[in-house]
Structures are given as C-alpha cells and as structure tokens.
Scaffold this active site. Structure first.
Site, mmCIF file in Angstrom:
data_model
loop_
_atom_site.group_PDB
_atom_site.id
_atom_site.type_symbol
_atom_site.label_atom_id
_atom_site.label_comp_id
_atom_site.label_asym_id
_atom_site.label_seq_id
_atom_site.Cartn_x
_atom_site.Cartn_y
_atom_site.Cartn_z
ATOM 1 N N SER A 1 -36.355 -25.463 -2.524
ATOM 2 C CA SER A 1 -36.586 -24.308 -3.402
ATOM 3 C C SER A 1 -36.233 -24.658 -4.836
ATOM 4 O O SER A 1 -35.070 -24.915 -5.161
ATOM 5 C CB SER A 1 -35.746 -23.114 -2.950
ATOM 6 N N HIS B 1 -40.703 -25.035 -2.162
ATOM 7 C CA HIS B 1 -40.610 -23.569 -2.021
ATOM 8 C C HIS B 1 -40.498 -22.942 -3.412
ATOM 9 O O HIS B 1 -39.662 -23.346 -4.224
ATOM 10 C CB HIS B 1 -39.367 -23.255 -1.184
ATOM 11 N N ASP C 1 -39.995 -19.369 -5.417
ATOM 12 C CA ASP C 1 -39.513 -17.995 -5.272
ATOM 13 C C ASP C 1 -40.015 -17.134 -6.421
ATOM 14 O O ASP C 1 -39.636 -17.331 -7.567
ATOM 15 C CB ASP C 1 -37.980 -17.991 -5.266
ATOM 16 N N MET D 1 -40.118 -13.492 -8.101
ATOM 17 C CA MET D 1 -39.326 -12.249 -8.130
ATOM 18 C C MET D 1 -39.766 -11.392 -9.307
ATOM 19 O O MET D 1 -39.974 -11.908 -10.401
ATOM 20 C CB MET D 1 -37.848 -12.581 -8.279
ATOM 21 N N HIS E 1 -43.066 -17.784 -1.910
ATOM 22 C CA HIS E 1 -42.362 -16.631 -1.332
ATOM 23 C C HIS E 1 -42.413 -15.481 -2.339
ATOM 24 O O HIS E 1 -41.766 -15.538 -3.382
ATOM 25 C CB HIS E 1 -40.913 -17.090 -1.037
ATOM 26 N N MET F 1 -41.414 -12.124 -3.585
ATOM 27 C CA MET F 1 -40.447 -11.010 -3.536
ATOM 28 C C MET F 1 -40.850 -10.017 -4.612
ATOM 29 O O MET F 1 -40.164 -9.842 -5.627
ATOM 30 C CB MET F 1 -39.033 -11.566 -3.771
ATOM 31 N N MET G 1 -35.006 -14.023 6.369
ATOM 32 C CA MET G 1 -34.050 -14.119 5.257
ATOM 33 C C MET G 1 -32.630 -14.100 5.812
ATOM 34 O O MET G 1 -32.257 -13.201 6.573
ATOM 35 C CB MET G 1 -34.225 -12.950 4.286
ATOM 36 N N GLY H 1 -33.068 -12.561 -3.819
ATOM 37 C CA GLY H 1 -32.854 -12.314 -5.247
ATOM 38 C C GLY H 1 -32.196 -13.471 -5.987
ATOM 39 O O GLY H 1 -32.484 -13.694 -7.144
ATOM 40 N N PHE H 2 -31.314 -14.185 -5.306
ATOM 41 C CA PHE H 2 -30.567 -15.238 -6.001
ATOM 42 C C PHE H 2 -30.314 -16.413 -5.065
ATOM 43 O O PHE H 2 -30.107 -16.223 -3.862
ATOM 44 C CB PHE H 2 -29.210 -14.694 -6.489
ATOM 45 N N GLY I 1 -27.698 -19.648 -4.097
ATOM 46 C CA GLY I 1 -26.253 -19.848 -4.131
ATOM 47 C C GLY I 1 -25.432 -18.830 -3.363
ATOM 48 O O GLY I 1 -24.204 -18.790 -3.500
ATOM 49 N N ASP J 1 -34.309 -18.873 5.171
ATOM 50 C CA ASP J 1 -34.141 -18.981 3.712
ATOM 51 C C ASP J 1 -32.878 -18.251 3.294
ATOM 52 O O ASP J 1 -32.760 -17.041 3.500
ATOM 53 C CB ASP J 1 -35.385 -18.352 3.053
ATOM 54 N N GLY J 2 -31.967 -19.006 2.680
ATOM 55 C CA GLY J 2 -30.760 -18.417 2.107
ATOM 56 C C GLY J 2 -29.499 -18.997 2.698
ATOM 57 O O GLY J 2 -29.248 -18.870 3.893
ATOM 58 N N GLY J 3 -28.730 -19.682 1.854
ATOM 59 C CA GLY J 3 -27.440 -20.210 2.298
ATOM 60 C C GLY J 3 -27.532 -21.388 3.252
ATOM 61 O O GLY J 3 -26.554 -21.706 3.940
ATOM 62 N N SER K 1 -29.766 -24.500 -3.669
ATOM 63 C CA SER K 1 -28.550 -25.089 -4.247
ATOM 64 C C SER K 1 -28.088 -26.317 -3.478
ATOM 65 O O SER K 1 -27.614 -27.282 -4.089
ATOM 66 C CB SER K 1 -27.436 -24.046 -4.345
HETATM 67 C C1 DX5 Z 1 -33.421 -16.106 -2.376
HETATM 68 C C2 DX5 Z 1 -34.571 -17.079 -2.351
HETATM 69 C C3 DX5 Z 1 -34.204 -18.386 -1.783
HETATM 70 C C4 DX5 Z 1 -33.170 -19.128 -2.606
HETATM 71 C C5 DX5 Z 1 -32.322 -19.933 -1.677
HETATM 72 O O1 DX5 Z 1 -33.890 -14.864 -2.722
HETATM 73 O O2 DX5 Z 1 -35.622 -16.557 -1.545
HETATM 74 O O3 DX5 Z 1 -35.331 -19.209 -1.551
HETATM 75 O O4 DX5 Z 1 -33.771 -19.967 -3.572
HETATM 76 O O5 DX5 Z 1 -31.232 -20.418 -2.383
HETATM 77 P P1 DX5 Z 1 -29.994 -21.129 -1.623
HETATM 78 O O6 DX5 Z 1 -30.554 -22.218 -0.776
HETATM 79 O O7 DX5 Z 1 -29.132 -21.628 -2.741
HETATM 80 O O8 DX5 Z 1 -29.336 -20.049 -0.814
HETATM 81 ZN ZN ZN Z 2 -37.273 -17.993 -0.933
#
Ligand code: DX5
Ligand code: ZN
Length: 221
Positions: free
Chosen positions: A11, A36, A38, A40, A69, A71, A140, A145-146, A148, A178-180, A201
């Site tokens: 991402s 990937h 993102d 938003m 993706h 959002m 998800m 949204g973010f 990290g 996706d996420g963390g 991240s």
């Molecule tokens: C969050 C995004 C993710 C994000 C993942 O809203 O959809 O794709 O970039 O970031 P990490 O891998 O740092 O959680």
């Molecule tokens: Zn994403």
C-alpha cells in the site's frame, strides 16, 4: 499465484510521495505481487488521499496489478475513471453500495476485476448475497482511513467465516486483509484463511527499508 499460495499487496499510502516511482520500483524488486492504492474522499472516511491521477502515474511505472481500494461515497460515479487510469482490481465498500450487484457487474463490464469490502463493524452476512459476483473480498482489520493502526484481532473469526463461505460458493475468490498487517499479525490472518495481504507501514516505513519490510512478512508464512 507464483510459487507461494499468498500475495503481498504493498500500500503506497505510507510511501514517500516525493519519489513514488522509485518506491514502487523498489517494492517490485523486493517481490511485491500487487500495488495497493487507497482512495479516500474525506466523507466515507475522515481522510483525503489520492484519485485517478495517482493510479495513472503508478500505471506508468509498473506492470504489476494495481489493487485500488475505494473508500468513497457513491463509488459508482468514478468506476470508469479508475479503470481507465489503469486499475486491475477495483474494490468498493458494502457500506457505500446500496446496489452492490450492479456495482460489481459494472466494474467487470468495464474490464476490471471486482472487489467488495466491509468495515470492522459490518457483519459477514451483509456481503454474502453478492459473493458469487465478486472476484475478490477484502476484510478490513482496522477502521479505514489511516495507515499505521493496530490489527484488530477480534476480526479473525469473521475472516474464517468468510473463508468458509468462499470455499462453499466460489473458491477462486481472492480473500484479502487490510490494516495492521505486520510480522506479528500476518500469520494469524493467514491461518484464518486470508491469502492476499495489504501492508503500508510494515513495508514502506520499515526501518531497514522496503526489501526488509517485505521479507519480514514473507518469512512468517
Ligand atoms: C486503511 C487503508 C490501508 C492502509 C494500511 O484505511 O485501507 O490500506 O494503507 O496501512 P497499514 O498497513 O499501515 O495498517
Ligand atoms: Zn486499503
């Protein structure tokens, strides 16, 4: 799939945008399978990121699949823009698509693979009626949204529930998370049935660089 039974989707949300092309090339050399992107809109999620213009720029620097993706509210207004810009997979949220069947079909008619995703608070049952139509399902594991944020371990049973449904209905659907995702969480997601792993991240902010970031994930699987 190559020799592995999983894919890594890097991402760019955590990339250094002053040298995006170079960062994508580094991820490619380090073995990422997909890029990937993102998108938003500041409405569906409380952040604003990138649009078709960035997808088009990514398309010019790599032949890897672009995993986009969305959002955004009313994503059906922009499907053509993202597909013309070079998206290979276009994923929309169930929370924004009152007519998910039409939206998935439209994406496919435009020549793109269609993905469907759901927020942590949305139950698996919400997407089940449309599974047969999808090429990809994204679960998800943070609030979108973010980058990290911390992986939500309480989503693991939902990943498993969706894996079972996919195996019953259409096993070729790709199940993505996706996420963390990092070296401490990727194996749990794999063990519950996910096979495509988005990471921002853990790859682009790894202290030893992009290659080390991707290696740190792959070695866990
Ligand atoms: C969050 C995004 C993710 C994000 C993942 O809203 O959809 O794709 O970039 O970031 P990490 O891998 O740092 O959680
Ligand atoms: Zn994403």
């Amino acid at each position: 799939m190559k020799e592995n039974d999983f894919l890594i989707s890097s991402s760019i949300l955590s990339a250094d945008f002053t040298r995006l092309g170079d960062q994508i090339k580094q991820a490619e050399q380090a073995g990422t399978d997909w890029i990937h992107i993102d998108v938003m809109d500041g409405h569906f999620v409380p952040n604003i990121s990138m649009g078709p213009f960035i997808v088009e720029a990514c398309r010019r620097v790599t032949d890897l699949p672009l995993d986009v993706h969305l959002m955004i509210e009313k994503p059906e207004r922009y499907l053509g823009n993202f597909i013309n810009a070079g998206a290979d997979y276009l994923t929309v949220h169930i929370e924004t698509c009152p007519e998910m069947d039409n939206t998935l079909s439209k994406i496919q008619e435009l020549g793109c693979k269609a993905g469907m995703t759901l927020n942590p608070g949305t139950s698996a049952e919400e997407i089940e009626p449309y599974l047969e139509l999808a090429d990809l399902v994204l679960v998800m594991t943070v609030q979108p949204g973010f980058s990290g944020q911390s992986f939500m371990f309480d989503i693991l049973p939902k990943i498993e529930q969706i894996r079972k449904k996919i195996d019953q209905i259409k096993p070729e659907i790709l199940l993505e998370v996706d996420g963390g995702i990092n070296e401490e969480t990727i194996k749990s997601a794999y063990d519950h049935g996910a096979r495509v792993f988005v990471a921002a991240s853990a790859i682009f902010k790894h202290p030893q660089g992009i290659q080390a970031g991707i290696d740190s994930l792959v070695k866990e699987l």
